[in-house]
Design an enzyme around this catalytic site. Structure first.
Site, PDB file in Angstrom:
ATOM      1  N   ALA A 169       0.828  -1.212   0.000  1.00 56.18           N
ATOM      2  CA  ALA A 169       0.000   0.000   0.000  1.00 56.18           C
ATOM      3  C   ALA A 169       0.856   1.254   0.000  1.00 56.18           C
ATOM      4  O   ALA A 169       0.479   2.276  -0.592  1.00 56.18           O
ATOM      5  CB  ALA A 169      -0.942   0.004   1.200  1.00 56.18           C
ATOM      6  N   ASP A 170       2.003   1.207   0.660  1.00 56.22           N
ATOM      7  CA  ASP A 170       2.913   2.355   0.646  1.00 56.22           C
ATOM      8  C   ASP A 170       3.410   2.630  -0.770  1.00 56.22           C
ATOM      9  O   ASP A 170       3.393   3.768  -1.247  1.00 56.22           O
ATOM     10  CB  ASP A 170       4.115   2.089   1.561  1.00 56.22           C
ATOM     11  CG  ASP A 170       3.752   2.102   3.032  1.00 56.22           C
ATOM     12  OD1 ASP A 170       2.900   2.909   3.420  1.00 56.22           O
ATOM     13  OD2 ASP A 170       4.329   1.305   3.788  1.00 56.22           O
ATOM     14  N   TYR A 171       3.867   1.589  -1.424  1.00 57.53           N
ATOM     15  CA  TYR A 171       4.400   1.768  -2.774  1.00 57.53           C
ATOM     16  C   TYR A 171       3.303   2.207  -3.749  1.00 57.53           C
ATOM     17  O   TYR A 171       3.521   3.091  -4.588  1.00 57.53           O
ATOM     18  CB  TYR A 171       5.048   0.473  -3.259  1.00 57.53           C
ATOM     19  CG  TYR A 171       6.367   0.168  -2.594  1.00 57.53           C
ATOM     20  CD1 TYR A 171       7.505   0.918  -2.884  1.00 57.53           C
ATOM     21  CD2 TYR A 171       6.488  -0.865  -1.679  1.00 57.53           C
ATOM     22  CE1 TYR A 171       8.718   0.642  -2.278  1.00 57.53           C
ATOM     23  CE2 TYR A 171       7.708  -1.156  -1.065  1.00 57.53           C
ATOM     24  CZ  TYR A 171       8.819  -0.395  -1.370  1.00 57.53           C
ATOM     25  OH  TYR A 171      10.022  -0.663  -0.775  1.00 57.53           O
TER      26      TYR A 171
END
Length: 398
Positions: A169-171
């Site tokens: 989700a960060d990427y």
């Protein structure tokens, strides 16, 4: 730096991966990315992952690539003032504090836009800047849960598992953030107006879950865990070979199914009414999977790959990272790049993307040492003297 984004200055005041990954992408295409970190300790990403002799982790060295590190305590009046001076000379700010934090410090978007009307600010938070959950904390694992992805990950009737990368989700949010920043910069170029970009971590995952939402809205269908299988499509899964390897097969249409049946030496299956069309194959999912699994299981991995490739049926062995380092395709595409870091020597990291015919991305440095650009940015850019820098460092402002 040269590159299509040369002349764009980015202030990265975020932590961990999501918003900073946007800065990493921009930096690979020539933007000057200034990583502003807390004095003394720096970004938490420096301690997340495998520690190196440099005192920073491999994650930091890889994901803070091409950035300049400046220490600045934004919670102090002097630190906030220096930041405002940097904002006046910059184009983009990246942040991922809880909503309202920057406003509490007098550094919210409206306050900064008053200094620099063309400013673009990317704001990544767990749930976005609005809504009843805006103030709740969260990380990528929480976003995977809230988005619906974690619910789908794993075997039927078994506990949900981590969907691959714990930082997906960060990427993904960083990627959507980079798109938003580039759009906003284009708008600012045309109109002279900056804007803020608002992304909730969970939203970047929810956005890419194919037909999950429309299927439920239309018929009430709630997808459950399917292991390696794929909804509506079969055979489209992972199968174990005779020598204990695993291969992925993809049959997303009738042509691919026909090619696979030829590879299997069973071309008549493509004409069998039970399997000839996608809906029929889905209705007979267990039978189709059993047929394919039996064929794959009767051969070694190299034989499965050879048969599929000879018939142009999409296939791949499930590669480990050791396999990847030996793979000719990865080598040909430059997907693994080795750079020299002054603190630890050669470092191999994933290559930058996307490939561009005229303006390729560049990788020139690993994640920097804490505060290594203080003199360059605070001294040369903002004009602080050596004595002033020494005094600020002594008082913990930088």
């Amino acid at each position: 730096m040269a590159g299509p984004l040369a002349g764009i200055r980015v202030l990265d005041i975020a932590t961990f991966v999501a918003a900073p990954f946007c800065g990493t992408i921009l930096g690979e295409f020539g933007a000057e990315v200034i990583k502003i970190e807390q004095p003394g300790e720096g970004d938490s990403l420096r301690r997340f992952g495998t520690m190196t002799e440099a005192g920073d982790t491999l994650v930091w060295l890889s994901e803070a690539r091409n950035k300049k590190s400046v220490t600045l305590d934004l919670r102090t009046p002097e630190g906030a003032d220096l930041f405002r001076k940097l904002v006046a000379r910059s184009d983009v700010v990246l942040e991922n504090f809880r909503p309202g934090t920057l406003e509490k410090w007098g550094l919210g978007y409206d306050a900064l836009a008053a200094i620099n009307p063309t400013l673009v600010m990317l704001r990544v938070s767990a749930y976005g800047q609005t809504g009843p959950m805006r103030d709740k904390p969260g990380f990528a694992r929480i976003a995977h849960a809230f988005s619906g992805l974690a619910y789908l990950s794993g075997e039927p009737g078994r506990p949900p598992v981590v969907p691959g990368s714990t930082s997906l989700a960060d990427y993904m949010s960083g990627l959507f953030g980079a798109v938003g920043v580039l759009i906003a910069l284009r708008h600012a170029e045309q109109t002279g107006e900056g804007q803020s970009i608002d992304i909730g971590l969970y939203e970047s995952i929810f956005r890419v879950l194919d037909e999950l939402a429309p299927a439920f809205a239309r018929s009430g269908y709630q997808r459950e865990r399917m292991g390696p299988d794929t909804v509506n499509i079969v055979p489209h899964s992972h199968y174990e070979t005779r020598d204990g390897a695993w291969v992925a097969l993809a049959c997303s249409n009738d042509r691919m199914w026909e090619r696979l049946t030829k590879a299997m030496g069973r071309p008549e299956l493509a004409q069998d009414p039970r399997y000839a069309r996608p809906k029929a194959r889905d209705d007979h999912r267990s039978e189709v999977n059993a047929l394919v699994a039996a064929w794959v299981g009767s051969l070694d991995a190299v034989e499965v790959l050879k048969a599929c490739e000879a018939n142009e049926a999409p296939v791949s062995k499930l590669l480990s990272i050791a396999d990847i380092f030996e793979n000719a395709q990865y080598a040909a595409r430059g997907n693994l790049r080795t750079i020299m870091d002054p603190r630890i020597g050669p470092l191999t990291v994933p290559g930058p993307l996307p490939h561009m015919s005229r303006t390729p991305p560049e990788l020139h440095s690993a994640g920097p040492a804490l505060g290594s650009a203080n003199v360059e940015i605070l001294g040369e850019l903002l004009g602080l003297t050596t004595d002033a820098l020494t005094d600020l460092k002594h008082r913990g402002v930088i």
